[in-house]
Design an enzyme around this catalytic site. Sequence first.
Site, PDB file in Angstrom:
ATOM      1  N   ASP A 254       0.829  -1.201   0.000  1.00  0.00           N
ATOM      2  CA  ASP A 254       0.000   0.000   0.000  1.00  0.00           C
ATOM      3  C   ASP A 254       0.864   1.251   0.000  1.00  0.00           C
ATOM      4  OD1 ASP A 254      -2.154  -1.705   0.228  1.00  0.00           O
ATOM      5  OD2 ASP A 254      -2.369  -1.438   2.397  1.00  0.00           O
ATOM      6  N   LYS A 276      -3.580   1.661  -1.629  1.00  0.00           N
ATOM      7  CA  LYS A 276      -4.757   2.006  -0.838  1.00  0.00           C
ATOM      8  C   LYS A 276      -4.514   3.232   0.040  1.00  0.00           C
ATOM      9  CE  LYS A 276      -7.260  -1.174   0.987  1.00  0.00           C
ATOM     10  NZ  LYS A 276      -7.709  -2.301   1.815  1.00  0.00           N
TER      11      LYS A 276
END
Length: 480
Positions: A254, A276
């Site tokens: 991420d 993310k």
Amino acid sequence: MNYLPIFADLRQRPVLVVGGGEVATRKIDLLQRAGAEVKIVALALAEPLAAQHQAGQVEWLAQSFTPELLSGVFLVIAATDDAELNAAVFEAANQRHLLVNVVDDQPKCTFIFPSIVDRSPLVVAISSGGQAPVLARLLREKLESLLPASLGTMAEIAGSWRDRIKTRLHSMPARRRFWERLFVGRFASLVSAGQLEQAEGELQQQLVNQQDEQQLPAAARGEVALVGAGPGDAGLLTLRGLQVMQQADVVLYDHLVSADVLDLVRRDAERICVGKRASTHSLPQGEINQLLVKLAQEGKRVVRLKGGDPFIFGRGGEELQAVAQAGITFQVVPGVTAAAGVTAYAGIPLTHRDHAQSVIFITGHCRPDGDSLDWSTLARGRQTLAIYMGTMKAAEISQQLIAHGRSAQTPVAVISRGTRHDQQVQIGTLQELEHLARQAPTPALLVIGEVVDLHHQIAWFGQTTPTVPQDSRPAVVNLA
């Protein structure tokens, strides 16, 4: 990185050393251990070098240095106490694009010698780039005590089997798995004990086991490791997390995973950013789940690297449900969650006997159709609230807590890029939370409670003074 660390093959290659004294003697000893053909240019030789010349181990050119002597030379070392001569050697070598080292004169070096831990054929080289040679030496001494002498023998046995392993294990991932298991298992213990015949027997058995494993379907060989990367500082990564990252074939990570942590991933592992952030995904969660399953079914060792701890607002549970439903082997490596690591680096204890008997972790990024928060419970005193992904909801959080009875003067902190070199801590009150959050770089953690005031006494990370002046305005403290 100011210097590229490389290992040069000097066997039967001519190396010119200008100088015949004590310093030259030390450098020549190192060159000979690497198999170089040493030529010395000096008007006189120190006794050890004279003895080597008599024994035919070095060639001595008893003359002054001239640039013509550089013809056919692989690299050059100037080891004299004559600064003018050293400069002339450097200029002549540099003009011919030859690697040159002027001892103890870094600006006149196109390569430098590292500190060396020699467990040949395994060699460890350490360098500070000339900035702190004593530090490099101390680190070498530490490694000397940590690395057993048997490592060299282990490497020699591995080298003698390398071609045979290639003929029996055809894929690179299979060979890598074989060697990784071998070097951390019984084989290493047998070599360390000097039981070399038994060690080779263990190697053969492990090879048979690996061949048997290769007969399994790819899906049965793949696995997924869900690893918590911690809040940012690579030093907070767990030892188990590092081990798993070093064995990965592919890593899905991420945006919250710091570059320092990513640097610890095995160099030739494939890296896929699934990117993310709150409300923003490079890949939707469902596609991430499918990708984990797909890669593992190809027989790969997949690491899912998530900031903080994967089971605290990281959706790690959802990902493992998909992996488990596909019948894939998996493991979980916990990480230091942001609320624990970031507040510790900001000098804010989450609990304190005088201020908070409990702590509540909250996410500011709930499902759109999810239940609302129990604001009455959250507004109680003598507890700490640690709110992840809360900057966009700061106004609502402040309004609701005050409306449900929490004092508007309750201390708050907004901690950005926590545990990293550019960490920022903004201190204020609950009524100022929206303003503080608007100022804060992301990612940021919101901390609400009386424990925040302790920051002024025990903040430690990156500061020259432990106290921060307070006034009626939010204080912005850059802890870079």
